[in-house]
Design a protein around this motif. Sequence first.
Motif, mmCIF file in Angstrom:
data_model
loop_
_atom_site.group_PDB
_atom_site.id
_atom_site.type_symbol
_atom_site.label_atom_id
_atom_site.label_comp_id
_atom_site.label_asym_id
_atom_site.label_seq_id
_atom_site.Cartn_x
_atom_site.Cartn_y
_atom_site.Cartn_z
ATOM 1 N N ILE A 226 37.713 53.294 37.005
ATOM 2 C CA ILE A 226 39.142 52.978 37.055
ATOM 3 C C ILE A 226 39.917 54.216 37.495
ATOM 4 O O ILE A 226 39.753 55.294 36.916
ATOM 5 C CB ILE A 226 39.639 52.499 35.685
ATOM 6 N N ARG A 227 40.740 54.054 38.524
ATOM 7 C CA ARG A 227 41.550 55.153 39.045
ATOM 8 C C ARG A 227 42.827 55.264 38.221
ATOM 9 O O ARG A 227 43.601 54.294 38.136
ATOM 10 C CB ARG A 227 41.901 54.912 40.509
ATOM 11 N N THR A 228 43.051 56.396 37.627
ATOM 12 C CA THR A 228 44.197 56.551 36.718
ATOM 13 C C THR A 228 45.204 57.605 37.152
ATOM 14 O O THR A 228 46.246 57.746 36.523
ATOM 15 C CB THR A 228 43.690 56.916 35.307
ATOM 16 N N HIS A 229 44.900 58.335 38.224
ATOM 17 C CA HIS A 229 45.782 59.420 38.647
ATOM 18 C C HIS A 229 46.518 59.063 39.938
ATOM 19 O O HIS A 229 45.975 58.352 40.795
ATOM 20 C CB HIS A 229 44.991 60.716 38.845
ATOM 21 N N PRO A 230 47.756 59.539 40.093
ATOM 22 C CA PRO A 230 48.510 59.300 41.331
ATOM 23 C C PRO A 230 47.728 59.766 42.552
ATOM 24 O O PRO A 230 47.081 60.818 42.528
ATOM 25 C CB PRO A 230 49.781 60.128 41.142
ATOM 26 N N GLY A 231 47.790 58.962 43.617
ATOM 27 C CA GLY A 231 47.131 59.318 44.867
ATOM 28 C C GLY A 231 45.700 58.851 44.975
ATOM 29 O O GLY A 231 45.115 58.902 46.060
ATOM 30 N N GLU A 232 45.107 58.391 43.867
ATOM 31 C CA GLU A 232 43.733 57.903 43.904
ATOM 32 C C GLU A 232 43.738 56.419 44.282
ATOM 33 O O GLU A 232 44.395 55.610 43.632
ATOM 34 C CB GLU A 232 43.054 58.074 42.550
ATOM 35 N N SER A 233 43.003 56.074 45.320
ATOM 36 C CA SER A 233 43.002 54.690 45.795
ATOM 37 C C SER A 233 41.835 53.908 45.216
ATOM 38 O O SER A 233 40.781 54.458 44.887
ATOM 39 C CB SER A 233 42.945 54.644 47.324
ATOM 40 N N GLY A 234 42.044 52.627 45.081
ATOM 41 C CA GLY A 234 41.009 51.729 44.592
ATOM 42 C C GLY A 234 41.433 50.289 44.810
ATOM 43 O O GLY A 234 42.589 50.006 45.169
ATOM 44 N N GLU A 235 40.512 49.364 44.597
ATOM 45 C CA GLU A 235 40.841 47.953 44.746
ATOM 46 C C GLU A 235 41.775 47.522 43.620
ATOM 47 O O GLU A 235 41.541 47.827 42.454
ATOM 48 C CB GLU A 235 39.588 47.085 44.721
ATOM 49 N N LEU A 236 42.826 46.813 43.981
ATOM 50 C CA LEU A 236 43.789 46.343 42.991
ATOM 51 C C LEU A 236 43.235 45.131 42.252
ATOM 52 O O LEU A 236 42.851 44.139 42.866
ATOM 53 C CB LEU A 236 45.108 45.968 43.678
ATOM 54 N N TRP A 237 43.191 45.236 40.920
ATOM 55 C CA TRP A 237 42.871 44.111 40.051
ATOM 56 C C TRP A 237 44.142 43.728 39.308
ATOM 57 O O TRP A 237 44.894 44.594 38.849
ATOM 58 C CB TRP A 237 41.780 44.477 39.045
ATOM 59 N N LEU A 238 44.389 42.427 39.179
ATOM 60 C CA LEU A 238 45.584 41.936 38.500
ATOM 61 C C LEU A 238 45.217 40.967 37.379
ATOM 62 O O LEU A 238 44.229 40.229 37.483
ATOM 63 C CB LEU A 238 46.507 41.217 39.494
ATOM 64 N N ARG A 239 46.041 40.988 36.342
ATOM 65 C CA ARG A 239 45.872 40.019 35.254
ATOM 66 C C ARG A 239 47.248 39.516 34.852
ATOM 67 O O ARG A 239 48.174 40.294 34.610
ATOM 68 C CB ARG A 239 45.160 40.656 34.066
ATOM 69 N N SER A 240 47.386 38.190 34.771
ATOM 70 C CA SER A 240 48.673 37.582 34.435
ATOM 71 C C SER A 240 48.458 36.088 34.210
ATOM 72 O O SER A 240 47.489 35.496 34.711
ATOM 73 C CB SER A 240 49.683 37.792 35.559
#
Length: 399
Positions: A226-240
């Motif tokens: 899991i990317r937690t720092h600004p500027g780190e890219s990763g696939e967006l996962w959403l929950r809602s």
Amino acid sequence: PNSINYPIVFCGAALLGHPVCGVNPDSTKEELKNFAEKTEAKFVVCSSESLNFVKNALFSKEIKIFVFGKKKASEERIVFLDSEFLGVSFDEDVTTTLSARSRALTTPDDILLAPLSSGSTGDPKFPSLVVFLSKNKEKFGSFNLKTLKTILCGSAPIGKKAIEEFLEKYPHVEEFVQGYGMTEIVCLSHLIPLENSAKDKKHFGSCGKLLEGFEAMLVDPETHEIRTHPGESGELWLRSDSVMKGYFKDDEENSKILESSGWMKTGDVLYFDEDGFYFVVDRLKNMIKVNGIQVAPVELENIFLELDFVSEVSVIGIQDADFGEVPVAFIVLKKEEIKNITLQEAVEISRNHVHSKVAPHKQLRGGIIVVEELPKTSTGKVIKKELQSLAMAEHETVL
């Protein structure tokens, strides 16, 4: 086509307990037939102008066709609805569905809407209208565009330079708003704050902040960290609660993007900054892997569009024996802007401009191909499969 009758059909079907599936009127016969089979359609509603097309595409006598018009039905399965909704004939099958009023949408698992979409596997549409307005302002000299105050931009990311160019040419625009959304989440999960958006240059190119009601995390698609720092890219996962329940009768695809914990993998690569604004990098499947290093086509496309003589551009990856994959660019040139230079010179200027702004692994080793126009769907989406075929058949304009 868009019609005042659409909300009547939608609300009426909902009351009867029937899920509604909208279909693009530009669909081919093969597409309409495929849609009907996938959704197990029982009824089709169309205009009188579309009747022959629908009849020829859907041969099944089990699918009843309702038509807005006053013509006499030519087949038993066709029912014409006049503009006053008078004298409508309902056969026994349709009448029986009236009992659905008592059970319509009584549980969270009932289906209200079954939209058709390229979805998590589809290519984005570049916000071509904004770019077209920027690149072709002289064509609109006879139009009064000063009443244009707000721009809402979606479907694909648009870069900071493109926004700055647009606002420079149309300074009366007060709000330039981008958002992030997809069919699978019903509407939007991210949105630029609406106040003074056209003046917030720091966040030009952002799709905005996460909206209330959504959870988000960025996940490395290879390591699953899991990317937690600004500027780190990763696939967006959403929950809602607004995330779809799944693709209709497609367990294989559902297993790829839906987690049992409620998270949905969007297939888009994003990062966020220190202010909590998110930025779209590109579609995960569109990323070009050069010697194992990810290259985003959108980044290269935005650099091309900084040039006045480049009207449109699309970058794809092609196989390469030495690098695995390499980027190749397809560009459409504004001929009136290159009157004093040759086509080869325009290509070289483009190449040098891009290469001067990117790392060596992002350079256009696949070449630059000049085309008259980019192949697109009726909704403006670039058909990258056709570009792949063209790349295999064509040599770049200048090596």
